[in-house]
Design an enzyme around this catalytic site. Structure first.
Site, PDB file in Angstrom:
ATOM      1  CE  LYS A  66      -2.340   1.736   3.456  1.00 12.76           C
ATOM      2  NZ  LYS A  66      -3.480   2.199   4.709  1.00 12.76           N
ATOM      3  CG  HIS A 136     -11.987   9.681   7.159  1.00 11.20           C
ATOM      4  ND1 HIS A 136     -13.170  10.114   6.405  1.00 11.20           N
ATOM      5  CD2 HIS A 136     -11.608   8.780   6.559  1.00 11.20           C
ATOM      6  CE1 HIS A 136     -13.409   9.252   5.681  1.00 11.20           C
ATOM      7  NE2 HIS A 136     -12.465   8.381   5.659  1.00 11.20           N
ATOM      8  CB  SER A 197      -2.910  13.309  13.432  1.00 12.14           C
ATOM      9  OG  SER A 197      -3.725  14.451  13.696  1.00 12.14           O
ATOM     10  CG  MET A 217      -7.361   2.184  17.063  1.00 13.30           C
ATOM     11  SD  MET A 217      -6.518   0.482  17.025  1.00 13.30           S
ATOM     12  CE  MET A 217      -6.443   0.193  15.289  1.00 13.30           C
ATOM     13  N   GLY A 218      -4.226   5.620  16.695  1.00 13.02           N
ATOM     14  CA  GLY A 218      -3.688   6.746  15.868  1.00 13.02           C
ATOM     15  C   GLY A 218      -2.246   6.957  15.667  1.00 13.02           C
ATOM     16  CB  THR A 219       0.752   6.082  18.021  1.00 17.75           C
ATOM     17  OG1 THR A 219       0.038   7.491  18.666  1.00 17.75           O
ATOM     18  CG2 THR A 219       2.118   6.359  17.626  1.00 17.75           C
ATOM     19  CG  ASP A 220      -0.142   6.217  11.661  1.00 18.93           C
ATOM     20  OD1 ASP A 220       0.316   7.057  11.937  1.00 18.93           O
ATOM     21  OD2 ASP A 220      -0.896   5.919  10.759  1.00 18.93           O
ATOM     22  CE  LYS A 224       0.601  10.421  12.670  1.00 15.29           C
ATOM     23  NZ  LYS A 224      -0.310   9.582  11.969  1.00 15.29           N
ATOM     24  N   GLY A 290      -2.416  -0.507  17.969  1.00 12.38           N
ATOM     25  CA  GLY A 290      -2.847  -0.786  16.414  1.00 12.38           C
ATOM     26  C   GLY A 290      -2.076   0.188  15.649  1.00 12.38           C
TER      27      GLY A 290
HETATM   28  P1  NAD Z   1      -7.972  13.456  10.647  1.00 17.82           P
HETATM   29  O1  NAD Z   1      -7.168  14.264  10.046  1.00 17.82           O
HETATM   30  O2  NAD Z   1      -9.273  13.130  10.000  1.00 17.82           O
HETATM   31  O3  NAD Z   1      -8.562  13.560  12.151  1.00 17.82           O
HETATM   32  C1  NAD Z   1      -7.419  13.936  13.019  1.00 17.82           C
HETATM   33  C2  NAD Z   1      -7.837  13.777  14.262  1.00 17.82           C
HETATM   34  O4  NAD Z   1      -6.534  14.230  15.246  1.00 17.82           O
HETATM   35  C3  NAD Z   1      -8.836  14.743  14.915  1.00 17.82           C
HETATM   36  O5  NAD Z   1      -9.575  14.000  15.745  1.00 17.82           O
HETATM   37  C4  NAD Z   1      -8.115  15.870  15.361  1.00 17.82           C
HETATM   38  O6  NAD Z   1      -8.910  16.709  16.134  1.00 17.82           O
HETATM   39  C5  NAD Z   1      -7.003  15.131  16.088  1.00 17.82           C
HETATM   40  N1  NAD Z   1      -5.863  16.054  16.183  1.00 17.82           N
HETATM   41  C6  NAD Z   1      -5.323  16.883  15.240  1.00 17.82           C
HETATM   42  N2  NAD Z   1      -3.922  17.417  15.880  1.00 17.82           N
HETATM   43  C7  NAD Z   1      -3.974  17.160  17.156  1.00 17.82           C
HETATM   44  C8  NAD Z   1      -3.129  17.341  18.121  1.00 17.82           C
HETATM   45  N3  NAD Z   1      -2.005  18.239  18.079  1.00 17.82           N
HETATM   46  N4  NAD Z   1      -3.307  16.780  19.425  1.00 17.82           N
HETATM   47  C9  NAD Z   1      -4.419  16.030  19.422  1.00 17.82           C
HETATM   48  N5  NAD Z   1      -5.376  15.604  18.466  1.00 17.82           N
HETATM   49  C10 NAD Z   1      -5.130  16.117  17.288  1.00 17.82           C
HETATM   50  O7  NAD Z   1      -7.367  11.966  10.775  1.00 17.82           O
HETATM   51  P2  NAD Z   1      -7.929  10.340  10.627  1.00 17.82           P
HETATM   52  O8  NAD Z   1      -7.904   9.998   9.194  1.00 17.82           O
HETATM   53  O9  NAD Z   1      -9.215  10.256  11.380  1.00 17.82           O
HETATM   54  O10 NAD Z   1      -6.738   9.594  11.392  1.00 17.82           O
HETATM   55  C11 NAD Z   1      -6.576   9.948  12.802  1.00 17.82           C
HETATM   56  C12 NAD Z   1      -5.220   9.235  13.061  1.00 17.82           C
HETATM   57  O11 NAD Z   1      -5.169   7.777  12.817  1.00 17.82           O
HETATM   58  C13 NAD Z   1      -3.853   9.568  12.151  1.00 17.82           C
HETATM   59  O12 NAD Z   1      -2.839   9.770  12.825  1.00 17.82           O
HETATM   60  C14 NAD Z   1      -3.726   8.621  11.039  1.00 17.82           C
HETATM   61  O13 NAD Z   1      -2.516   8.569  10.684  1.00 17.82           O
HETATM   62  C15 NAD Z   1      -4.045   7.526  12.128  1.00 17.82           C
HETATM   63  N6  NAD Z   1      -4.458   6.021  11.321  1.00 17.82           N
HETATM   64  C16 NAD Z   1      -3.679   5.049  11.888  1.00 17.82           C
HETATM   65  C17 NAD Z   1      -4.112   3.785  11.288  1.00 17.82           C
HETATM   66  C18 NAD Z   1      -3.652   2.436  11.812  1.00 17.82           C
HETATM   67  O14 NAD Z   1      -3.866   1.450  11.141  1.00 17.82           O
HETATM   68  N7  NAD Z   1      -3.213   2.876  12.918  1.00 17.82           N
HETATM   69  C19 NAD Z   1      -5.012   4.030   9.975  1.00 17.82           C
HETATM   70  C20 NAD Z   1      -5.253   5.221   9.537  1.00 17.82           C
HETATM   71  C21 NAD Z   1      -4.965   6.272  10.138  1.00 17.82           C
END
Ligand code: NAD
Length: 319
Positions: A66, A136, A197, A217-220, A224, A290
């Site tokens: 990917k 998202h 993020s 799930m956010g830290t990838d 982060k 994750g």
């Molecule tokens: P998005 O841009 O739609 O949303 C970002 C989110 O992070 C929002 O809730 C926003 O308010 C918050 N945010 C932004 N800056 C911030 C900060 N400085 N401190 C705290 N919160 C903050 O993104 P998304 O598509 O919802 O993705 C969210 C995260 O998940 C991203 O970091 C993305 O890389 C990660 N992600 C991980 C996987 C995985 O498999 N683990 C898969 C997809 C996305």
């Protein structure tokens, strides 16, 4: 080679398909039949991240990559911040098999991994779902979590509170009362999903009650961070892949600080194949780190290809 554009994915792959495909992948990893190749992830400046996640699953015959990343300026352009495409190859010949839009697939496979962790590690009687994040991915996370536990309410916090109503609308669709709360109210949650993020810890150990399951799930990516390292140290820690967890996942910080040993992290697949008991007490804090692995992407893209071929969808091109 079959080209499956993003617009076709919603009609081809469901949340249940993603759950089954990701579960099979984690199990194949635990059996030693599937492995991920090292991740390439590069900063492009202005917060943009681009990279490649790839792997080989001998059990399903999947080989691929990917390509994509995170482009935070996209929302202002009316497109989602995560952009990706999955390429599948024949593992015997290396010939390209398919090119598949990866946006929805990423959301489905990420939510599936989180939900599998909740299904296998959260207490059976979990009633309150906490969500940190409202971007998202958050809605997909909420929908998937609601498939595996009978929650009776949702509480949520986001750094940008104006984003919370759209998450509330999804909770309403699912018939779940929804409340925007301060982080300190996360102590009420039996399950907490973090999906932001964030570059610094926002959820602290003091915000989490004993017995909680967290899906972080956010830290990838390197740098982060969503939760306090002391919380990672407190939890029984599970992950999709240990190598990614300690380098680019949530555990990178706790491991780097010497608060958690890499060999104390269990692949979720070990629980799925019965090699690890998972949660062992009602008071234990469990955490799923994750990180998002290439094999998850190949698995859900494989479902899309199979369905598209059955239905004669997509565009076949000679290569
Ligand atoms: P998005 O841009 O739609 O949303 C970002 C989110 O992070 C929002 O809730 C926003 O308010 C918050 N945010 C932004 N800056 C911030 C900060 N400085 N401190 C705290 N919160 C903050 O993104 P998304 O598509 O919802 O993705 C969210 C995260 O998940 C991203 O970091 C993305 O890389 C990660 N992600 C991980 C996987 C995985 O498999 N683990 C898969 C997809 C996305």
């Amino acid at each position: 080679m079959l080209i499956i554009p993003e617009a076709l994915i919603a009609g081809l792959v469901s949340a249940d398909d993603a759950l089954a495909a990701v579960e099979a992948t984690f199990a194949a990893m635990a059996r030693g039949e599937a492995y991920n190749f090292p991740v390439v992830r590069e900063a492009l400046g202005a917060g943009r991240q681009y990279g490649f996640k790839s792997g080989l699953d001998r059990a399903s015959g999947s080989l691929g990559v990917k390509a994509g990343g995170y482009f935070p300026g996209n929302a202002a352009r009316g497109i989602i911040n995560h952009q990706s495409t999955v390429f599948l190859f024949d593992p015997e010949t290396g010939r390209p098999v398919a090119m598949v839009g990866g946006g929805l697939l990423t959301a489905l496979r990420t939510a599936a991994a989180s939900a599998i962790s909740i299904d296998r590690l959260a207490r059976r009687d979990a009633k309150v779902l906490g969500i940190v994040g409202a971007g998202h991915q958050a809605g997909f996370q909420l929908r998937a979590a609601a498939r595996v536990r009978a929650f009776d309410r949702v509480i949520a916090w986001n750094l940008h509170p104006e984003m919370l109503p759209s998450l509330g609308a999804i909770a309403a669709e699912l018939g779940l009362p929804f409340q925007a709360v301060g982080l300190e109210r996360m102590v009420e949650a039996d399950v907490i999903i973090t999906i932001t993020s964030s570059p610094v810890a926002t959820l602290m150990s003091a915000h989490v009650s004993d017995g909680c399951h967290l899906a972080c799930m956010g830290t990838d990516t390197v740098g982060k961070q969503e939760v306090e390292p002391a919380l990672v140290a407190r939890a029984s820690l599970f992950t999709d892949e240990v190598a990614q967890s300690v380098t680019l996942g949530e555990a990178q910080h706790a491991v780097g600080m010497g608060l958690k040993a890499a060999d104390a992290i269990t692949p979720l697949g070990a629980v799925l194949v019965g090699a690890h008991p998972g949660r062992v007490s009602a008071r234990e804090v469990t955490m799923f780190d994750g990180t998002g692995i290439g094999l998850q992407d190949l698995a859900v893209a494989g479902v899309a290809v199979e369905r598209a071929r059955e239905r004669g969808l997509g565009v076949e091109v000679a290569v």
